[in-house]
Scaffold this active site. Structure first.
Site, PDB file in Angstrom:
ATOM      1  N   ASP A   4       0.851  -1.187   0.000  1.00  0.00           N
ATOM      2  CA  ASP A   4       0.000   0.000   0.000  1.00  0.00           C
ATOM      3  C   ASP A   4       0.887   1.238   0.000  1.00  0.00           C
ATOM      4  OD1 ASP A   4       0.669  -0.757   2.753  1.00  0.00           O
ATOM      5  OD2 ASP A   4      -0.610   0.914   3.374  1.00  0.00           O
ATOM      6  N   GLU A  60      -0.198  -0.943   5.742  1.00  0.00           N
ATOM      7  CA  GLU A  60       0.899  -0.548   6.633  1.00  0.00           C
ATOM      8  C   GLU A  60       0.855   0.950   6.897  1.00  0.00           C
ATOM      9  OE1 GLU A  60       4.933   0.914   7.729  1.00  0.00           O
ATOM     10  OE2 GLU A  60       3.702   1.434   5.987  1.00  0.00           O
TER      11      GLU A  60
END
Length: 389
Positions: free
Chosen positions: A76, A138
């Site tokens: 991400d 994250e």
């Protein structure tokens, strides 16, 4: 199926092309990764979020036995909205020895290197397992990897060592600060501003609470415990946003702010937060509730990321030194998934990867060609350790 023989750069180019901003799905990227690995005879399993729109991926190569080394990275990325990019953030662009693109540094570069390396390892014959752990979310509190790690721990699938490839320019990072963040909601009593003393001003009480946090941050900076290996050597306190009120002539009924503690091992965040709550409960809320009993503060944990602190002489740190060709190590203020690997699975973990954290989250994020080449050498050295030939 014909093997997809792609260079690390070609894989990075493909990974960057997927817009995996944290609020979006990462499944198309995982589809590509699984297709690529399947072409080399590998498959793994996904661990989805509650919506089914995001997932972690875990893939193992080599002998089916306990142990092995985990190469871990998140895919991400942070948003590009409002940033002044001079290139298309989702198209890898080379200029002057730099590869520009969102996530090129943080941290699709390491994921690309890992995906490139594993088929090379297989050609040489793996004598111990190598595992790929690819995670989501994250950037919004290390949320996704927890589900994967809890599954691994429950099934006793523990590896011997783990490398989380956040951008450190391949300097082994043995510790990072823990982070505990909160959302505070303040409920006041609305009234006309000409009668302000009859109301409870939620914005003003939020400001008093924020002032306490600011004083606490200054205290840590002036006289708090120190860890000299950190770039920022003390615990920090930070307020990120404040919202409240609707109009100047209305005493605001509601306010909201978010704040965090980033702490070194010498400081206990629970003790810091307890002192903050004591101030709220003993000094602010009695004033508020003397006017209106329903007023006060509520707190919600946004994220809690454990710190990392591994002995500088541990085998996982020595491995990172050997692979990177560096003899030094460091501690960093930012958090990573490494602390969760250690906390949930008890796998000794080090942070070590390509790129510089200074490039992360900025417009025109880049990874240098030099760092990509160093990453390929890093993986070749790992191959010398884990392969039979």
């Amino acid at each position: 199926m014909i093997a997809m023989d792609l260079s690390a750069r070609e894989i990075l180019e493909k990974l960057v092309s997927f817009d995996t901003t944290s609020h979006k799905t990462n499944l198309p990227l995982l589809d590509f990764v699984e297709e690529y690995l399947a072409s080399h005879g590998l498959s793994g399993f996904r661990v989805y979020d509650e919506t089914g729109e995001k997932a972690n991926l875990f893939v193992s190569a080599g002998p089916e036995e306990p142990g092995g080394i985990v190469l871990s990275g998140h895919v991400d990325v942070v948003p590009v909205i409002g940033q002044a990019w001079t290139t298309d953030p989702f198209e890898l662009t080379e200029k002057a020895g730099k590869l520009y693109g969102r996530g090129s540094c943080d941290m699709k570069g390491f994921v690309a290197l890992s995906l490139w390396a594993v088929p090379q390892f297989m050609k040489r014959g793996l004598k111990e397992p190598v595992h790929l752990a690819i995670s989501y979310d994250e950037e919004v509190g290390c949320l996704g990897v927890r589900r994967l790690l809890e599954k691994l721990a429950a099934e006793d699938q523990t590896a011997k060592l783990c490398i989380v490839g956040e951008p450190t320019e391949f300097q082994p990072v043995v510790a990072h600060k823990g982070k505990w963040s909160f959302k505070a909601k303040v409920r006041g009593k609305e009234c006309h501003s000409s009668l302000a003393p009859n109301g409870v001003n939620a914005v003003e009480y939020a400001a008093e609470a924020i002032t306490w946090l600011r004083r606490e941050g200054r205290r840590f900076a002036a006289e708090g415990a120190r860890d000299e290996l950190y770039d920022l050597k003390h615990t920090t306190v930070h307020v990120g946003t404040l919202h409240g009120g609707t109009a100047l002539n209305i005493v605001p009924q509601e306010a909201e702010f978010v704040f965090e503690y980033r702490y070194i091992a010498a400081d206990d965040p629970a003790e810091i937060h307890a002192r903050f709550l004591k101030f709220i409960q003993e000094e602010l809320e009695p004033e508020m509730q003397a006017i209106e009993p329903s007023t006060g503060f509520t707190f919600e944990t946004v994220s809690q990321i454990p710190g990392l602190d591994v002995d500088a002489n541990h085998a996982v740190v020595n491995l990172a030194r050997q692979l990177s060709g560096r003899n030094d190590h460091a501690k960093v203020a930012y958090g990573t998934e490494a602390g969760l690997f250690r906390e949930i699975t008890d796998i000794p973990t080090v942070v070590c990867g390509p790129g510089n954290i200074e490039q992360a989250h900025k417009p025109d994020e880049f990874l240098t060609l030099v760092q990509l080449a160093k990453g390929e050498e890093f993986m070749r050295r790992l191959g010398d350790r884990v392969c039979a030939a």
